[in-house]
Design a protein around this motif. Sequence first.
Motif, mmCIF file in Angstrom:
data_model
loop_
_atom_site.group_PDB
_atom_site.id
_atom_site.type_symbol
_atom_site.label_atom_id
_atom_site.label_comp_id
_atom_site.label_asym_id
_atom_site.label_seq_id
_atom_site.Cartn_x
_atom_site.Cartn_y
_atom_site.Cartn_z
ATOM 1 N N ALA A 62 -2.738 -0.431 -11.685
ATOM 2 C CA ALA A 62 -2.652 0.867 -12.332
ATOM 3 C C ALA A 62 -1.989 0.708 -13.697
ATOM 4 O O ALA A 62 -1.077 -0.100 -13.871
ATOM 5 C CB ALA A 62 -1.844 1.825 -11.461
ATOM 6 N N GLY A 63 -2.463 1.467 -14.675
ATOM 7 C CA GLY A 63 -1.875 1.388 -16.001
ATOM 8 C C GLY A 63 -2.434 0.273 -16.847
ATOM 9 O O GLY A 63 -1.921 0.000 -17.940
ATOM 10 N N HIS A 129 6.160 -4.079 -7.956
ATOM 11 C CA HIS A 129 5.456 -4.070 -9.239
ATOM 12 C C HIS A 129 3.956 -3.853 -9.077
ATOM 13 O O HIS A 129 3.190 -4.105 -10.000
ATOM 14 C CB HIS A 129 5.722 -5.380 -9.988
ATOM 15 C CG HIS A 129 7.116 -5.487 -10.518
ATOM 16 N ND1 HIS A 129 8.180 -5.898 -9.735
ATOM 17 C CD2 HIS A 129 7.641 -5.218 -11.748
ATOM 18 C CE1 HIS A 129 9.287 -5.898 -10.454
ATOM 19 N NE2 HIS A 129 8.986 -5.486 -11.671
ATOM 20 N N GLY A 130 3.531 -3.407 -7.906
ATOM 21 C CA GLY A 130 2.144 -2.999 -7.728
ATOM 22 C C GLY A 130 1.212 -4.025 -7.138
ATOM 23 O O GLY A 130 0.024 -3.735 -6.952
ATOM 24 N N LEU A 131 1.702 -5.236 -6.839
ATOM 25 C CA LEU A 131 0.838 -6.246 -6.224
ATOM 26 C C LEU A 131 1.013 -6.185 -4.707
ATOM 27 O O LEU A 131 2.005 -6.645 -4.160
ATOM 28 C CB LEU A 131 1.181 -7.641 -6.741
ATOM 29 C CG LEU A 131 0.394 -8.800 -6.108
ATOM 30 C CD1 LEU A 131 -1.110 -8.584 -6.253
ATOM 31 C CD2 LEU A 131 0.803 -10.136 -6.718
ATOM 32 N N PHE A 189 -6.982 -1.989 -3.038
ATOM 33 C CA PHE A 189 -6.054 -1.185 -2.234
ATOM 34 C C PHE A 189 -5.677 0.045 -3.050
ATOM 35 O O PHE A 189 -5.367 -0.055 -4.238
ATOM 36 C CB PHE A 189 -4.788 -1.961 -1.884
ATOM 37 C CG PHE A 189 -3.817 -1.165 -1.037
ATOM 38 C CD1 PHE A 189 -3.891 -1.221 0.347
ATOM 39 C CD2 PHE A 189 -2.856 -0.353 -1.622
ATOM 40 C CE1 PHE A 189 -3.025 -0.470 1.134
ATOM 41 C CE2 PHE A 189 -1.988 0.399 -0.847
ATOM 42 C CZ PHE A 189 -2.071 0.339 0.527
ATOM 43 N N THR A 190 -5.694 1.191 -2.376
ATOM 44 C CA THR A 190 -5.241 2.439 -2.984
ATOM 45 C C THR A 190 -4.442 3.209 -1.939
ATOM 46 O O THR A 190 -4.935 3.432 -0.832
ATOM 47 C CB THR A 190 -6.424 3.308 -3.451
ATOM 48 O OG1 THR A 190 -7.223 2.563 -4.377
ATOM 49 C CG2 THR A 190 -5.925 4.573 -4.132
ATOM 50 N N GLY A 191 -3.225 3.573 -2.273
ATOM 51 C CA GLY A 191 -2.408 4.332 -1.333
ATOM 52 C C GLY A 191 -0.936 4.178 -1.631
ATOM 53 O O GLY A 191 -0.545 3.530 -2.605
ATOM 54 N N LYS A 192 -0.118 4.777 -0.777
ATOM 55 C CA LYS A 192 1.327 4.715 -0.956
ATOM 56 C C LYS A 192 1.919 3.574 -0.134
ATOM 57 O O LYS A 192 1.585 3.390 1.032
ATOM 58 C CB LYS A 192 1.973 6.039 -0.559
ATOM 59 C CG LYS A 192 1.793 7.138 -1.599
ATOM 60 C CD LYS A 192 2.676 8.335 -1.317
ATOM 61 C CE LYS A 192 2.584 9.344 -2.454
ATOM 62 N NZ LYS A 192 3.475 10.507 -2.235
ATOM 63 N N VAL A 193 2.821 2.827 -0.769
ATOM 64 C CA VAL A 193 3.551 1.754 -0.105
ATOM 65 C C VAL A 193 5.028 1.994 -0.381
ATOM 66 O O VAL A 193 5.455 2.020 -1.539
ATOM 67 C CB VAL A 193 3.137 0.361 -0.633
ATOM 68 C CG1 VAL A 193 3.943 -0.728 0.068
ATOM 69 C CG2 VAL A 193 1.653 0.138 -0.417
ATOM 70 N N ASP A 194 5.798 2.212 0.678
ATOM 71 C CA ASP A 194 7.217 2.535 0.537
ATOM 72 C C ASP A 194 7.437 3.722 -0.387
ATOM 73 O O ASP A 194 8.365 3.760 -1.200
ATOM 74 C CB ASP A 194 8.005 1.326 0.019
ATOM 75 C CG ASP A 194 8.017 0.180 1.007
ATOM 76 O OD1 ASP A 194 7.756 0.424 2.201
ATOM 77 O OD2 ASP A 194 8.283 -0.959 0.591
ATOM 78 N N GLY A 195 6.558 4.705 -0.288
ATOM 79 C CA GLY A 195 6.716 5.934 -1.056
ATOM 80 C C GLY A 195 6.151 5.901 -2.465
ATOM 81 O O GLY A 195 6.139 6.921 -3.150
ATOM 82 N N GLN A 197 2.926 5.155 -5.128
ATOM 83 C CA GLN A 197 1.488 5.045 -5.200
ATOM 84 C C GLN A 197 1.106 3.703 -5.826
ATOM 85 O O GLN A 197 1.634 3.312 -6.868
ATOM 86 C CB GLN A 197 0.895 6.182 -6.040
ATOM 87 C CG GLN A 197 -0.620 6.202 -6.104
ATOM 88 C CD GLN A 197 -1.259 6.553 -4.769
ATOM 89 O OE1 GLN A 197 -0.618 7.151 -3.904
ATOM 90 N NE2 GLN A 197 -2.517 6.201 -4.599
ATOM 91 N N VAL A 198 0.193 2.996 -5.173
ATOM 92 C CA VAL A 198 -0.224 1.670 -5.624
ATOM 93 C C VAL A 198 -1.742 1.629 -5.706
ATOM 94 O O VAL A 198 -2.436 2.129 -4.822
ATOM 95 C CB VAL A 198 0.273 0.567 -4.660
ATOM 96 C CG1 VAL A 198 -0.254 -0.794 -5.083
ATOM 97 C CG2 VAL A 198 1.791 0.549 -4.603
ATOM 98 N N GLU A 199 -2.246 1.022 -6.773
ATOM 99 C CA GLU A 199 -3.680 0.838 -6.923
ATOM 100 C C GLU A 199 -3.939 -0.547 -7.497
ATOM 101 O O GLU A 199 -3.310 -0.949 -8.472
ATOM 102 C CB GLU A 199 -4.276 1.888 -7.871
ATOM 103 C CG GLU A 199 -4.207 3.312 -7.349
ATOM 104 C CD GLU A 199 -4.855 4.299 -8.306
ATOM 105 O OE1 GLU A 199 -5.704 3.849 -9.123
ATOM 106 O OE2 GLU A 199 -4.526 5.490 -8.260
#
Length: 229
Positions: A62-63, A129-131, A189-195, A197-199
């Motif tokens: 993301a970003g 960090h999104g990975l 992967f798209t969804g929340k991990v530990d609160g 949002q991760v993409e």
Amino acid sequence: MPAASTTLRMLAVSVIASLTVTGCQTLDDAGRAIGRADLVNDMAARLDQALELTYSADYQLAGGQTATIAQAQEPARSAYTWPGGKLTVTPEATTRCETAAGRATCTLEAPPAPNAKPTVTMFAEAKRHGLVTPPIVVGLLTAAALDPDAVIAQSDTTLAGHHATCIEVDRSAGDFTACVTTEGALGSFTGKVDGSQVELALSRYRATVDGTAFDLPPHAGVVDRRPAS
């Protein structure tokens, strides 16, 4: 992972057994539980298969940021790179690197035990960090399989030119969608991990690894915390 796959097979049995013991579920309920366990096992088996391959995969985060997972065999080595950090696991050391103000600092710790599989805690910094790594995805799928109210659907797609199977999970603890390629690489992967949002999405897959993938960042400061031999 052999251990993870065994655990998930046991999970499938325990889910089915619990339906039999309570006696209040319908056959449709049992069928849904069996289907859920089958989907989890299939995804886990594909991710497990990737541990025995040599490959490198680039991801779009993301970003607009990027991350990479690289893995080689004989000897078994892996490297996970994300914005501002890197984790490398080799027979010599487990190395965690962080970059701040343009300079990388790497801490060397003892390598994992021979034939040990990666643990979820090992990837805590990468996750922040999104990975999202395969062990984390397996954990989320396992939790979904244990949730009787979770709705799990399967679909197929193509990512970076590679066929992938996707699992879409709808549950109160957090929805997510995970895709795994036929080769066993995490496709998206798209969804929340530990609160949070991760993409991420696979942008390039290669059945080879650059020899520099397991090197420390250039000019990195090194802190060696490995036990003296």
